[in-house]
Design an enzyme around this catalytic site. Structure first.
Site, PDB file in Angstrom:
ATOM      1  CD  GLU A   1      27.567  -0.687  56.665  1.00  0.00           C
ATOM      2  OE1 GLU A   1      27.844   0.696  57.359  1.00  0.00           O
ATOM      3  OE2 GLU A   1      28.132  -1.554  56.829  1.00  0.00           O
TER       4      GLU A   1
ATOM      5  CB  CYS B   1      34.508   7.053  53.025  1.00  0.00           C
ATOM      6  SG  CYS B   1      32.814   7.048  54.004  1.00  0.00           S
TER       7      CYS B   1
ATOM      8  CD  GLU C   1      28.490   0.988  52.712  1.00  0.00           C
ATOM      9  OE1 GLU C   1      28.807   2.235  52.381  1.00  0.00           O
ATOM     10  OE2 GLU C   1      27.388   0.298  52.619  1.00  0.00           O
TER      11      GLU C   1
ATOM     12  CG  ASN D   1      37.471   6.269  58.331  1.00  0.00           C
ATOM     13  OD1 ASN D   1      37.337   4.998  58.661  1.00  0.00           O
ATOM     14  ND2 ASN D   1      36.734   7.078  57.724  1.00  0.00           N
TER      15      ASN D   1
HETATM   16  P1  NAP Z   1      41.772  -0.778  54.784  1.00  0.00           P
HETATM   17  O1  NAP Z   1      43.526  -0.776  55.067  1.00  0.00           O
HETATM   18  O2  NAP Z   1      41.352  -1.328  53.511  1.00  0.00           O
HETATM   19  O3  NAP Z   1      41.402  -1.731  56.197  1.00  0.00           O
HETATM   20  C1  NAP Z   1      40.092  -2.052  56.471  1.00  0.00           C
HETATM   21  C2  NAP Z   1      39.846  -3.236  57.206  1.00  0.00           C
HETATM   22  O4  NAP Z   1      40.376  -4.293  56.450  1.00  0.00           O
HETATM   23  C3  NAP Z   1      41.022  -3.320  58.490  1.00  0.00           C
HETATM   24  O5  NAP Z   1      40.447  -3.828  59.563  1.00  0.00           O
HETATM   25  C4  NAP Z   1      42.107  -4.362  57.817  1.00  0.00           C
HETATM   26  O6  NAP Z   1      42.677  -4.801  58.642  1.00  0.00           O
HETATM   27  C5  NAP Z   1      41.320  -5.335  56.950  1.00  0.00           C
HETATM   28  N1  NAP Z   1      42.000  -6.022  55.960  1.00  0.00           N
HETATM   29  C6  NAP Z   1      43.209  -5.690  55.452  1.00  0.00           C
HETATM   30  N2  NAP Z   1      43.594  -6.539  54.540  1.00  0.00           N
HETATM   31  C7  NAP Z   1      42.700  -7.817  54.905  1.00  0.00           C
HETATM   32  C8  NAP Z   1      42.463  -8.897  54.106  1.00  0.00           C
HETATM   33  N3  NAP Z   1      43.582  -9.492  53.253  1.00  0.00           N
HETATM   34  N4  NAP Z   1      41.408  -9.712  54.726  1.00  0.00           N
HETATM   35  C9  NAP Z   1      40.554  -9.195  55.253  1.00  0.00           C
HETATM   36  N5  NAP Z   1      40.797  -8.070  56.045  1.00  0.00           N
HETATM   37  C10 NAP Z   1      41.588  -7.301  55.559  1.00  0.00           C
HETATM   38  O7  NAP Z   1      40.792   0.611  55.133  1.00  0.00           O
HETATM   39  P2  NAP Z   1      41.416   1.601  55.916  1.00  0.00           P
HETATM   40  O8  NAP Z   1      42.792   2.253  56.019  1.00  0.00           O
HETATM   41  O9  NAP Z   1      41.224   1.218  57.406  1.00  0.00           O
HETATM   42  O10 NAP Z   1      40.174   2.764  55.920  1.00  0.00           O
HETATM   43  C11 NAP Z   1      40.246   3.720  54.870  1.00  0.00           C
HETATM   44  C12 NAP Z   1      39.289   3.281  53.815  1.00  0.00           C
HETATM   45  O11 NAP Z   1      38.001   3.021  54.056  1.00  0.00           O
HETATM   46  C13 NAP Z   1      39.099   4.315  52.727  1.00  0.00           C
HETATM   47  O12 NAP Z   1      39.409   4.111  51.459  1.00  0.00           O
HETATM   48  C14 NAP Z   1      37.830   4.918  53.216  1.00  0.00           C
HETATM   49  O13 NAP Z   1      37.191   5.748  51.941  1.00  0.00           O
HETATM   50  C15 NAP Z   1      37.344   3.808  53.432  1.00  0.00           C
HETATM   51  N6  NAP Z   1      35.907   3.952  53.983  1.00  0.00           N
HETATM   52  C16 NAP Z   1      34.615   3.763  53.574  1.00  0.00           C
HETATM   53  C17 NAP Z   1      33.540   4.139  54.418  1.00  0.00           C
HETATM   54  C18 NAP Z   1      32.031   3.644  53.623  1.00  0.00           C
HETATM   55  O14 NAP Z   1      31.069   3.643  54.379  1.00  0.00           O
HETATM   56  N7  NAP Z   1      32.020   3.702  52.320  1.00  0.00           N
HETATM   57  C19 NAP Z   1      33.705   4.412  55.379  1.00  0.00           C
HETATM   58  C20 NAP Z   1      34.869   4.724  56.188  1.00  0.00           C
HETATM   59  C21 NAP Z   1      36.032   4.480  55.463  1.00  0.00           C
HETATM   60  P3  NAP Z   1      44.109  -4.276  59.518  1.00  0.00           P
HETATM   61  O15 NAP Z   1      43.687  -3.622  60.587  1.00  0.00           O
HETATM   62  O16 NAP Z   1      45.176  -5.470  59.809  1.00  0.00           O
HETATM   63  O17 NAP Z   1      44.876  -3.606  58.423  1.00  0.00           O
END
Ligand code: NAP
Length: 474
Positions: free
Chosen positions: A448, A276, A242, A146
């Site tokens: 962060e 988020c 995060e 995102n």
């Molecule tokens: P996601 O599906 O959890 O993916 C995040 C990253 O993790 C991707 O690079 C993904 O790779 C990787 N990943 C997936 N499975 C893994 C595994 N088994 N081992 C290691 N890495 C793995 O999250 P998203 O859909 O991109 O992002 C949405 C989430 O992020 C939401 O919950 C949002 O709230 C949160 N977020 C939090 C913040 C904060 O600062 N708190 C900021 C932004 C977003 P792939 O690309 O291959 O799936």
């Protein structure tokens, strides 16, 4: 210099434009073997990363930041094409990434330790010493789709500032912004292996990064389930986690609605709700409920969504068809369970209209989970205590917003909200990249924000001198 070979790819992956599925670019894809080669390379570069003097780390970070600034339109174009943001949102993210890298450069000279009063213990009168902060070592940075540039900058900038080596595994849907950022660091002359970007899938490349013992810290931004899986797999490491949220914003009965409504509309549709800090739950005092609801609906109806590259658009698409299916199904389920849809719930491909729900049953997944789409539910409260109870009745806690003109109430409410940051007279969506950022409960571990994450990415090392001076030498 490093003798480690450049990692070999295991095939290719297509980066698609989420708005129409068109091919943006075909890039090299790395699996577990490629990731291990990248770790070999980073491991070989570690001693050089550690030995980079502060002035050199600062120069690299300033130069990389200047590069992004000079090429800001190219960065914005890439970000808008591969991701979910409109071109205007993409430009704003690029400007923030420039700031994040500059902050990283500035904070480098503030990585300091302290002197230690060893003579507080009888028998230690002749001892003198201090601590200095040393790099953690190799950091694995795993990032979401995102904010595919600024969230990478939030990990890479401080990692380099702290004297670490870092490998970025960007989200499979949005690797191009991170690859472009690598170009900025190459132009700035960063040495081989200190920073690498390894596109691939989480299940193989990501897992190989997480499970390798040479990686000393995982700095992860993404979904809660993924974060929990990573922590189970990783073994003995530091973690920066995060994760997601379902942030509340409270509008009290004395709030200035002229100020509040545009802010909450903006926070409800930024990145099409894939954010988020998204205003997922809007809590309205019963005395202003009807007026605030009507104004909010009007604001959401006025949002222009469609072609991301149009200067006139406010909102882009969801990241892919599965995400659009998920958001649509969650809204339908909430309606089936008794919620009223006041506006939205229209789907066109991967676009989902800004949607407002009310009367969502208590403890419904629509309010308990993270929707990660442009959907906001309205909640009525009669006093401060009830508002706080509704806001806190979830297993997340990243940011909250509160609109009120009463400074005492603002202080009381901010103190009582269970989260990492409270924005007074702003929506939950406001964030400054220099401020500490992170959550409580299911929203994560650690903080962060450039100066703060440096504490996580470095560790104190103690130096103690047993000096042959007579007692009272000071
Ligand atoms: P996601 O599906 O959890 O993916 C995040 C990253 O993790 C991707 O690079 C993904 O790779 C990787 N990943 C997936 N499975 C893994 C595994 N088994 N081992 C290691 N890495 C793995 O999250 P998203 O859909 O991109 O992002 C949405 C989430 O992020 C939401 O919950 C949002 O709230 C949160 N977020 C939090 C913040 C904060 O600062 N708190 C900021 C932004 C977003 P792939 O690309 O291959 O799936």
């Amino acid at each position: 210099m490093s003798a480690s070979p450049i990692p070999t790819s295991s095939g290719q992956m297509d980066v698609l434009d989420p708005q129409d599925g068109s091919l943006v670019e075909r890039i090299e894809r790395y699996d577990a073997r490629g990731m291990q080669q990248a770790i070999d390379r980073a491991d070989a570069a570690l001693s050089r990363a550690r030995r980079m003097p502060v002035h050199e780390r600062m120069r690299v970070l300033y130069d990389a930041s200047d590069y992004v600034d000079r090429h800001r339109q190219a960065f914005a174009d890439i970000l808008a094409r591969e991701g979910v943001k409109t071109i205007n949102e993409a430009r704003a993210e690029v400007a923030r990434a420039v700031m994040t890298l500059r902050l990283s450069a500035e904070e480098t000279r503030r990585i300091v330790g302290n002197t230690i009063a060893f003579d507080q213990r009888p028998g230690s009168e002749n001892r003198f010493g201090y601590s200095r902060r040393i790099p953690v070592g190799l950091i694995g940075a795993i990032t979401p789709f995102n904010d595919p540039l600024n969230l990478v900058a939030h990990k890479v900038g401080p990692a380099i500032a702290g004297g670490n080596a870092v490998i970025v595994k960007p989200h499979e849907a949005t690797p191009l912004s991170a690859i472009k950022l690598l170009e900025a660091f190459h132009e700035a002359g960063i040495e081989e292996g200190i920073l690498q970007v390894i596109p691939g899938y989480g299940r193989d490349a990501g897992d190989a990064l997480v499970t390798d013992d040479r990686v000393r810290m995982i700095s992860f931004t993404g979904g809660r389930e993924t974060g929990e899986r990573i922590m189970q797999r990783a073994g003995l490491k530091k973690f920066g986690m995060e994760l997601g949220s379902n942030s509340p914003t409270l509008i009290m009965d004395d709030a200035d609605l002229e100020q509040a409504i545009p802010a909450v509309v903006g926070g409800a549709i930024a990145a099409a709700g894939q954010n988020c800090l998204h205003v997922q739950r809007l809590l309205l005092h019963e005395r202003i409920y009807d007026e605030a609801r009507d104004r909010f609906i009007a604001g959401m109806k006025g949002i222009r969504y469609g072609d991301k590259y149009s200067e006139d658009m406010d909102m882009g698409p969801l990241i892919d068809e599965a995400a659009a299916d998920r958001v649509e199904a969650a809204v339908e389920q909430a309606i089936a369970d008794g919620a009223r849809c006041l506006v939205g719930n229209e789907r066109d491909g991967n676009f989902f209209a800004p949607t407002v729900l009310e009367q969502v049953p208590d403890n419904h997944p629509m309010v308990k989970d993270e929707i990660f789409g442009p959907v906001t539910s309205l909640h009525r409260f009669s006093d401060e205590d009830e508002a706080i109870e509704i806001a806190n009745n979830v297993d997340y806690g990243l940011h909250a917003g509160v609109f009120t003109r009463d400074v005492d109430a603002a202080f009381r409410i901010a103190d009582a909200l269970e989260c990492g940051g409270v924005m007074i007279n702003d929506s939950s969506d406001y964030r400054l990249d220099a401020a500490p950022f992170g959550g409580v409960k299911g929203s994560g571990i650690g903080r962060e924000g450039v100066g703060y994450v440096l504490n996580e990415m470095t560790e104190p090392k103690v130096y103690c001198f047993n000096i042959r001076f007579p007692h009272g030498w000071t």
